[in-house]
Scaffold this active site. Structure first.
Site, PDB file in Angstrom:
ATOM      1  N   ASP A   1       0.816  -1.211   0.000  1.00  0.00           N
ATOM      2  CA  ASP A   1       0.000   0.000   0.000  1.00  0.00           C
ATOM      3  C   ASP A   1       0.850   1.262   0.000  1.00  0.00           C
ATOM      4  OD1 ASP A   1      -2.226  -1.583  -0.021  1.00  0.00           O
ATOM      5  OD2 ASP A   1      -2.672  -1.346   2.114  1.00  0.00           O
TER       6      ASP A   1
ATOM      7  N   ASN B   1      -4.740   9.176   1.901  1.00  0.00           N
ATOM      8  CA  ASN B   1      -5.250   8.654   3.174  1.00  0.00           C
ATOM      9  C   ASN B   1      -5.615   9.738   4.182  1.00  0.00           C
ATOM     10  OD1 ASN B   1      -5.320   5.943   2.661  1.00  0.00           O
ATOM     11  ND2 ASN B   1      -3.333   5.498   3.573  1.00  0.00           N
TER      12      ASN B   1
ATOM     13  N   SER C   1      -6.820   6.225  11.176  1.00  0.00           N
ATOM     14  CA  SER C   1      -8.067   6.658  11.800  1.00  0.00           C
ATOM     15  C   SER C   1      -8.824   5.479  12.405  1.00  0.00           C
ATOM     16  CB  SER C   1      -8.950   7.376  10.771  1.00  0.00           C
ATOM     17  OG  SER C   1     -10.216   7.690  11.304  1.00  0.00           O
TER      18      SER C   1
ATOM     19  N   ASP D   1      -3.183  13.455  22.032  1.00  0.00           N
ATOM     20  CA  ASP D   1      -1.866  13.186  21.440  1.00  0.00           C
ATOM     21  C   ASP D   1      -1.811  13.644  19.998  1.00  0.00           C
ATOM     22  OD1 ASP D   1      -1.025  12.093  23.779  1.00  0.00           O
ATOM     23  OD2 ASP D   1      -0.999  10.015  23.097  1.00  0.00           O
TER      24      ASP D   1
END
Length: 291
Positions: free
Chosen positions: A73, A146, A190, A176
């Site tokens: 990927d 992405n 995510s 964070d």
């Protein structure tokens, strides 16, 4: 047919698949252009090819009909960044690990080449996220397939991200970090932070906090026409911003604006390729070990 091929270094076990690709393309007299970095990898591995052209910049891809990504990927994301606003369709052969975006298996290379030659494939348009900033952070690359991520740079103190939506205050995130993910990126970072999975053609962004201090701050789905602006404060006076695999540390005076890119990524899929099949096979979606 004129195609471009991009790849990364690969293990010896993948060499026969690389060779199979070039043998298939040669048998069909396909004109091949190689990325300069991939050409060096092929030389080191002793893979025979018939390519006489190379490219080092998107401007060199004029006339290319499609691009093949040989890797995982991450390699496909690099290919998309090389194509940019030219919107050349990209297909990924998975000689890496997960292969969620690069869905063609090495054993399917002959069938893939035949399908590309005959036009028997689908093209899906994927939204790209676009980032604006005062300085050149990523060598002129401002878009990603992405996500864009804002995170702390140290191992102790969280950061505060003041977020504005279409010019109005949205929220202050004590966390964070914070992720702005596309539908394609919904199955990446995510997702690991509790964000939802979106189907690829959803016209949305996901705003996902990373380890938020307040547990009632949950991921938020926004229209992809939204314009987001971020101001970050931290005890260290700086923070990290990431765009795909590229990242850099900036000081807290830097303001970031994130919106939808004015162009899309066009991903080639074979006729039998199905998003939900990929979810089940690659991410074990819906798998129940009791059954």
């Amino acid at each position: 047919m004129k195609i471009a091929i991009h790849g990364r270094t690969f293990p010896d076990v993948a060499q026969p698949y690389m060779q199979a690709l070039f043998d298939e393309l040669l048998s069909r007299k396909v004109d091949v252009w190689l990325s300069e970095t991939f050409l060096e990898f092929l030389r080191n591995k002793g893979v025979r090819h018939h390519a006489i052209h190379t490219y080092a910049h998107p401007s060199h891809l004029s006339g290319v009909r499609l691009m093949v990504s040989m890797g995982g990927d991450g390699t496909l994301l690099e290919a998309v960044s090389q194509v940019g606003a030219r919107q050349i369709p990209v297909i990924g052969v998975n000689v890496g690990r997960l292969g969620f975006l690069a869905t063609v298996s090495p054993s399917q290379i002959p069938d893939m080449v035949a399908a590309l030659d005959s036009g028997n494939y689908r093209i899906g348009e994927r939204t790209l996220v676009y980032i604006e900033y005062e300085h050149d952070l990523f060598e002129g690359i401002r878009f990603g397939l992405n996500d864009v991520t804002i995170t702390k740079t140290d191992s102790s103190s969280m950061i505060t991200v003041h977020a504005y939506l279409n010019g109005s205050f949205l929220n202050s995130y004590w966390a964070d970090g914070l992720i702005v993910a596309t539908p394609t990126g919904s199955t990446g970072y995510s997702l690991s932070c509790g964000g939802p999975v979106l189907v690829p053609n959803s016209r949305s962004f996901i705003l996902t906090p990373v380890s938020p201090h307040n547990l009632n701050v949950r991921p938020l789905i926004l229209e992809d026409s939204s314009v987001l602006r971020f101001e970050v404060r931290s005890r260290s006076g700086n923070f990290m911003v990431s765009l795909e695999s590229r990242s850099c540390v900036v000081d807290e005076t830097t303001t970031l604006t994130v919106r939808k890119a004015p162009f899309v990524a066009r991903l080639i899929k074979m006729p039998e390729d199905n998003f939900f099949d990929t979810l089940r096979s690659k991410l074990s979606w819906g798998l129940d070990m009791r059954n």
